[in-house]
Scaffold this motif. Sequence first.
Motif, mmCIF file in Angstrom:
data_model
loop_
_atom_site.group_PDB
_atom_site.id
_atom_site.type_symbol
_atom_site.label_atom_id
_atom_site.label_comp_id
_atom_site.label_asym_id
_atom_site.label_seq_id
_atom_site.Cartn_x
_atom_site.Cartn_y
_atom_site.Cartn_z
ATOM 1 N N UNK A 74 -15.306 -1.031 0.535
ATOM 2 C CA UNK A 74 -14.177 -1.390 1.387
ATOM 3 C C UNK A 74 -13.919 -0.285 2.378
ATOM 4 N N UNK A 75 -12.726 -0.312 2.976
ATOM 5 C CA UNK A 75 -12.398 0.724 3.952
ATOM 6 C C UNK A 75 -10.904 0.894 4.081
ATOM 7 N N UNK A 76 -10.153 0.463 3.054
ATOM 8 C CA UNK A 76 -8.695 0.490 3.183
ATOM 9 C C UNK A 76 -7.971 0.700 1.861
ATOM 10 N N UNK A 77 -8.714 0.789 0.753
ATOM 11 C CA UNK A 77 -8.152 0.859 -0.601
ATOM 12 C C UNK A 77 -7.353 -0.406 -0.940
ATOM 13 N N UNK A 78 -7.504 -1.456 -0.114
ATOM 14 C CA UNK A 78 -6.886 -2.743 -0.469
ATOM 15 C C UNK A 78 -7.697 -3.477 -1.528
ATOM 16 N N UNK A 79 -8.954 -3.039 -1.727
ATOM 17 C CA UNK A 79 -9.798 -3.707 -2.720
ATOM 18 C C UNK A 79 -9.667 -3.101 -4.115
ATOM 19 N N UNK A 80 -8.729 -2.194 -4.325
ATOM 20 C CA UNK A 80 -8.505 -1.663 -5.674
ATOM 21 C C UNK A 80 -7.979 -2.771 -6.570
ATOM 22 N N UNK A 81 -8.430 -2.778 -7.816
ATOM 23 C CA UNK A 81 -7.891 -3.753 -8.781
ATOM 24 C C UNK A 81 -6.476 -3.367 -9.202
ATOM 25 N N UNK A 82 -6.035 -2.178 -8.795
ATOM 26 C CA UNK A 82 -4.740 -1.668 -9.260
ATOM 27 C C UNK A 82 -3.757 -1.434 -8.111
ATOM 28 N N UNK A 83 -3.863 -2.224 -7.064
ATOM 29 C CA UNK A 83 -2.895 -2.166 -5.965
ATOM 30 C C UNK A 83 -3.323 -1.232 -4.849
ATOM 31 N N UNK A 84 -2.806 -1.501 -3.655
ATOM 32 C CA UNK A 84 -3.183 -0.744 -2.463
ATOM 33 C C UNK A 84 -2.551 0.654 -2.500
ATOM 34 N N UNK A 85 -3.209 1.621 -1.863
ATOM 35 C CA UNK A 85 -2.591 2.930 -1.612
ATOM 36 C C UNK A 85 -1.940 2.875 -0.236
ATOM 37 N N UNK A 86 -0.682 3.328 -0.161
ATOM 38 C CA UNK A 86 0.035 3.266 1.113
ATOM 39 C C UNK A 86 -0.143 4.560 1.904
ATOM 40 N N UNK A 87 -0.075 4.427 3.223
ATOM 41 C CA UNK A 87 -0.254 5.586 4.092
ATOM 42 C C UNK A 87 1.030 6.417 4.109
ATOM 43 N N UNK A 88 0.959 7.717 3.813
ATOM 44 C CA UNK A 88 2.166 8.543 3.774
ATOM 45 C C UNK A 88 2.908 8.593 5.113
ATOM 46 N N UNK A 89 2.219 8.313 6.216
ATOM 47 C CA UNK A 89 2.858 8.382 7.539
ATOM 48 C C UNK A 89 3.572 7.080 7.901
ATOM 49 N N UNK A 90 3.211 5.996 7.243
ATOM 50 C CA UNK A 90 3.871 4.696 7.435
ATOM 51 C C UNK A 90 3.447 3.825 6.250
ATOM 52 N N UNK A 91 4.393 3.604 5.360
ATOM 53 C CA UNK A 91 4.021 2.946 4.097
ATOM 54 C C UNK A 91 3.713 1.453 4.254
ATOM 55 N N UNK A 92 3.880 0.920 5.472
ATOM 56 C CA UNK A 92 3.448 -0.454 5.707
ATOM 57 C C UNK A 92 1.971 -0.513 6.057
ATOM 58 N N UNK A 93 1.378 0.667 6.165
ATOM 59 C CA UNK A 93 -0.016 0.718 6.596
ATOM 60 C C UNK A 93 -0.925 1.241 5.478
#
Lengths: 479, 108
Positions: free
Chosen positions: A135-154
Amino acid sequence: METSLAQLSIADAAKKLKAKEITSLDVARACLIEIEKRNKSLNAYLEVFADVEEQAKQADARRTQDEKEGKESSPLLGIPLAIKDNILIEGRVASAASKMLEHYTASYDATVIKKLKAAGAIFLGRTNMDEFALGGSTENSAFGVTRNPHDEHRVAGGTSGGSAAAVASGLALGALGTDTGGSVRNPSSFCGVVGLKPTYGAVSRLGLIAAVSSFDQAGPLARTVEDAEILFNTIRGEDALDSTSISETEYPKRSAPKKVGVPVSLLAQGMDADVQKKFDEALAVLTKAGIPWEPIELPTLSVALATYYITNFAEVSTNLARFDGVRYGLSHKGENLFADYATSRAAGFGPETRRRIILGTYVLSAGYYDAFYGKATMAREQLRREFVEIFKKVDIIATPTMPCPATKIGEKSDPLSMYLMDIFTVTANLTGNPALSVPMGTVAREGKELPVGIQFTAAHGDEAALFTIGKTLERGYAH
Amino acid sequence: MLSREDIEGLATLARLQLTDAEVAGLQTDASNILGYVETISSIEVASPVGVTDTTRVPVAPLHHNIMRADAPRASDDSLAGKEEQLRAAFPAREGDFNVVRKIIQKDE
């Protein structure tokens, strides 16, 4: 307000530790406090180890012992690090963010872990990632996405998204990730940290959960180029247990970088205008510092992304064939042996992993092999030769690391559009060259300042050039 | 576009159970992705793999064999002494044995 010790660079923390201004326990506790504050929302760590303070106390004791014996301590002694969840630490879970390995406990230390333990580093926990580094976004984790510390919607980027978010937000002083097609550099760019993909073979892969064996390399994520260099110098080296590892003398030494090449025709496609502006500014900073650039042409770059993905699918489908529910990992019982395999793998692998296994099976199947995998192998060799040739003319190839800042969570739902974002990062994995992402400022999006990175690629074995130009850029921005 | 049968055939080869919805999704996604990576067919490759002009290229070709010296060396197997940890990972265990399905049988 006093800045937290968790925000120190590794080099600064090492100086303070040596001077007895602080202890490892102080630094470790500072990180644990930040983790307590932010990890719940960021989801950078899948697990924070229960014995962090104990590890820190041992590091402090070891420092006292080293001094007594007149031994020089490693700059990593007592430094708290985050480790990606696909790197084995004996006795701890290593799940590759997959249901398949959710309860898998590592039975030995990866060589990189052995080296970090020998240096006295502290392991804070294991960080989130795209499942099996796909992947390229950590959205494919089986345990939830990692949020960007600079904008948690990203997104934090990926696949080493947890490691990048941890380093960016003071949840660790540095981290290890792995890079198969930009997995260290992509999240480094999105989170505003430094990330290195070493030369293929420079770092042992024993004890890494394999994704694409002809691309995978472990690499550091850090807040400064100097920190990345400290981590790299600790983990590098030939390993008798990894036949793809190389000695430090495998490639000839080169002099300090003097000239940068920019593949301008590659940049002409689909680049974000703000990122282009930051990139131009970074090149101007380097020119002012005495490292000018010139346009270069690398014809085979036009098919680099296709070459990369064909190879990725092919190797993923073969590498992940080992997960069959028989010896370890998730195991389902069906009506017969076929059903045992098929249901275990269906339950254990997430959607993107399954998609790549199907695509890999396709490109390797009789009738399609020559047109896809065979052609990709030839294109890859051609591209590598073009790189060898171009490094006779320039010392560094520069591009933005990513064509855009961090995307919104869920924005790239079509898998192909996600793949296309890897346009700049995959080439270093195809050719085996080392590549470094360094922050080049921020771009504004919806009232938030989002970091973007510049990527430097050097000749095989020439990480030294990357550190030199990276530090030059950092100094240029500081002035 | 890949047919339903194509996807099901690949899933069988890959030992992967897919739901109907997944098969339909893959027909679209996999076809789009393969359509993109097919651009590889457009490039002309100078010489076949394995025929590397070593006078021009100072480094070994991408795919080459690495042989270690045929000499005795100390065992440094990272798994030495880790038998119990390996056994602990078995999905089903009887004593020191991993319980697996009998292979030689009539499945169908």
